[in-house]
Design a protein around this motif. Structure first.
Motif, short mmCIF file in Angstrom:
data_model
loop_
_atom_site.label_atom_id
_atom_site.label_comp_id
_atom_site.label_asym_id
_atom_site.label_seq_id
_atom_site.Cartn_x
_atom_site.Cartn_y
_atom_site.Cartn_z
N PRO A 9 6.56 55.42 73.46
CA PRO A 9 7.49 56.85 73.10
C PRO A 9 8.71 56.54 72.59
O PRO A 9 9.09 57.29 71.86
CB PRO A 9 7.36 57.48 74.49
N ASP A 10 9.24 55.44 72.68
CA ASP A 10 10.45 55.12 72.19
C ASP A 10 10.44 55.02 70.61
O ASP A 10 11.28 55.24 70.02
CB ASP A 10 11.25 53.61 72.75
N LEU A 11 9.31 54.35 70.40
CA LEU A 11 9.15 54.00 68.96
C LEU A 11 8.49 55.34 68.23
O LEU A 11 8.96 56.04 67.19
CB LEU A 11 8.22 52.85 68.87
N GLU A 155 18.69 54.58 56.50
CA GLU A 155 19.33 55.21 57.82
C GLU A 155 18.39 56.45 58.23
O GLU A 155 18.26 57.16 57.04
CB GLU A 155 20.69 55.39 57.30
N LEU A 156 18.35 56.49 59.33
CA LEU A 156 17.47 58.10 59.81
C LEU A 156 18.26 58.63 60.76
O LEU A 156 19.38 58.13 61.53
CB LEU A 156 16.33 57.41 60.53
N GLU A 157 18.38 59.83 60.66
CA GLU A 157 19.27 60.97 61.22
C GLU A 157 18.37 61.33 62.50
O GLU A 157 17.53 62.27 62.34
CB GLU A 157 19.93 62.02 60.55
N PRO A 159 17.77 63.42 65.81
CA PRO A 159 18.27 64.55 66.68
C PRO A 159 19.36 64.11 67.94
O PRO A 159 20.14 64.67 68.26
CB PRO A 159 17.25 65.63 66.62
N GLY A 160 18.72 63.40 68.56
CA GLY A 160 19.41 62.77 69.67
C GLY A 160 20.24 61.61 69.70
O GLY A 160 21.11 61.47 70.51
N LEU A 161 19.62 60.78 68.98
CA LEU A 161 20.35 59.37 69.07
C LEU A 161 21.41 59.21 67.88
O LEU A 161 22.15 57.90 68.10
CB LEU A 161 19.36 58.17 68.94
N GLY A 162 21.31 60.08 66.91
CA GLY A 162 22.38 59.93 65.92
C GLY A 162 21.82 58.99 64.92
O GLY A 162 20.63 58.82 64.71
N THR A 163 22.55 58.39 63.89
CA THR A 163 22.30 57.77 62.77
C THR A 163 21.81 56.32 63.12
O THR A 163 22.54 55.62 63.85
CB THR A 163 23.47 57.55 61.82
N THR A 164 20.64 56.24 62.79
CA THR A 164 19.78 54.78 63.05
C THR A 164 19.57 53.98 61.96
O THR A 164 18.99 54.71 60.93
CB THR A 164 18.67 55.08 64.03
N LYS A 165 19.75 52.80 62.11
CA LYS A 165 19.30 51.93 61.02
C LYS A 165 17.99 51.22 61.30
O LYS A 165 17.61 50.88 62.43
CB LYS A 165 20.46 50.83 60.79
N ALA A 166 17.34 51.27 60.06
CA ALA A 166 15.77 50.86 60.29
C ALA A 166 15.48 50.05 59.18
O ALA A 166 16.19 50.07 57.95
CB ALA A 166 14.99 51.88 60.24
N TYR A 184 11.77 47.54 62.68
CA TYR A 184 13.08 47.55 63.40
C TYR A 184 13.75 49.04 63.29
O TYR A 184 14.03 49.45 62.29
CB TYR A 184 13.73 46.51 62.78
N TYR A 185 14.28 49.19 64.62
CA TYR A 185 15.29 50.40 64.86
C TYR A 185 16.41 49.95 65.45
O TYR A 185 16.34 49.50 66.48
CB TYR A 185 14.60 51.59 65.39
N GLU A 186 17.54 49.98 64.89
CA GLU A 186 18.81 49.56 65.68
C GLU A 186 19.59 50.73 66.09
O GLU A 186 20.12 51.56 65.09
CB GLU A 186 19.72 48.72 64.70
N ILE A 187 19.59 51.10 67.34
CA ILE A 187 20.06 52.47 67.95
C ILE A 187 21.63 52.38 68.31
O ILE A 187 21.81 51.42 69.05
CB ILE A 187 19.14 52.97 68.94
N PRO A 188 22.25 53.36 67.96
CA PRO A 188 23.85 53.03 68.36
C PRO A 188 24.13 53.89 69.53
O PRO A 188 24.90 55.08 69.60
CB PRO A 188 24.47 53.96 67.07
N ASP A 189 23.58 53.38 70.54
CA ASP A 189 23.59 54.10 71.99
C ASP A 189 24.82 53.47 72.82
O ASP A 189 24.56 52.69 73.80
CB ASP A 189 22.30 53.97 72.70
N GLY A 190 26.14 53.45 72.41
CA GLY A 190 27.13 52.80 73.03
C GLY A 190 27.22 51.31 72.36
O GLY A 190 28.25 50.78 71.69
N GLY A 191 26.32 50.47 72.57
CA GLY A 191 26.01 49.23 71.98
C GLY A 191 25.25 49.19 70.80
O GLY A 191 25.09 50.25 69.92
N ARG A 192 24.27 48.33 70.22
CA ARG A 192 23.57 48.21 69.35
C ARG A 192 22.11 47.95 69.95
O ARG A 192 21.53 46.78 70.18
CB ARG A 192 23.84 47.43 68.30
#
Length: 258
Positions: A9-11, A155-157, A159-166, A184-192
């Motif tokens: 589900p995360d992917l 870069e993907l937008e 709706p909940g995680l913000g700008t994500t690098k893929a 690969y998805y690099e999620i900006p949730d505080g860290g990376r």
């Protein structure tokens, strides 16, 4: 379903962001205009199935529960009969005016045995006079060469995680032609935080497909080279067969000769 890109589900939450309906979506909507019933094999998160269900009976089949969870929650999802099953083995006990398999889902079947099984499923579910359509990338176009980190970074937008690098990467087995690609998805949730998955896909040629069709009880009436509707050529990006049951064509030919 062992491919985490479709089962985790995360992917899966990135699937619709990465795969918004385009020319393939529009082509299939128009292609289905005279079909009263549709079987969408490999329906994924149900974008196409729910759009088709506005005017007809639609059944969507997919082996990944995480994908079907999104499909069922989608606006209009209650109008579709969702079935968790493998396209190689599923038998629904009914036939359809149109059977389709889009989004290059055919390529996840890596062996000729598995590909023939899927074609057999298509044949088993076509109503008399029904049609089928599916797509697979043309190996001659070597699209995998674009799946390097440098060429695929985006870069993907979310709706909940913000700008994500893929980005993607790949390796290809020259003996089998099977391409293993990583996402690969690099999620900006505080860290990376990093999410990743590895997937395998096959690249059958048109000649490969032609050899399997008749054995599976199918005949191709038209080969497209893209979802824009142009005919297939050696350098076409896609291989898109459109056809019918072999027995339908045989009966039509017999009537013509009589």
């Amino acid at each position: 379903m062992t491919d985490r890109l479709y089962s985790d589900p995360d992917l899966v939450q990135f699937y619709d962001i990465e795969n918004e309906g385009g020319v393939d979506f529009d082509y299939c909507i128009n292609f289905a205009k005279d079909a009263g019933s549709v079987l969408d094999l490999g329906c994924g998160t149900g974008q196409l199935a729910t759009a088709l269900a506005r005017q007809r009976s639609v059944t969507g089949v997919d082996p990944a529960p995480a994908m079907l969870d999104i499909a069922r929650r989608r606006a209009g999802g209650e109008s579709v009969d969702w079935v968790e099953a493998d396209a190689r083995k599923v038998r629904l006990g009914r036939r359809f005016d149109l059977v389709l398999l889009t989004g290059h889902a055919f390529q996840v079947f890596l062996t000729s045995k598995d590909q023939e099984a899927v074609l057999g499923t298509i044949a088993a579910h076509l109503a008399p006079g029904g049609r089928f359509i599916f797509d697979t990338r043309n190996p001659a176009a070597e699209e995998w060469l674009e799946w390097t980190p440098e060429r695929s970074e985006r870069e993907l937008e979310h709706p909940g995680l913000g700008t994500t690098k893929a980005w993607n990467d790949f390796r290809r087995d020259p003996a089998s032609g099977i391409v293993t690609y990583s996402t690969y998805y690099e999620i900006p949730d505080g860290g990376r935080r990093m999410l990743s998955a590895e997937s395998k896909i096959a690249f059958p040629t048109r000649e490969n497909l032609e050899g399997m069709m008749e054995q599976s009880g199918l005949v191709v009436e038209e080969w497209l080279g893209s979802w824009r509707g142009g005919p297939f050529g050696p350098a076409s990006p896609e291989i898109i067969p459109i056809g019918r049951l072999l027995e339908d064509v045989s009966k039509r030919f017999a009537r013509h000769r009589a």
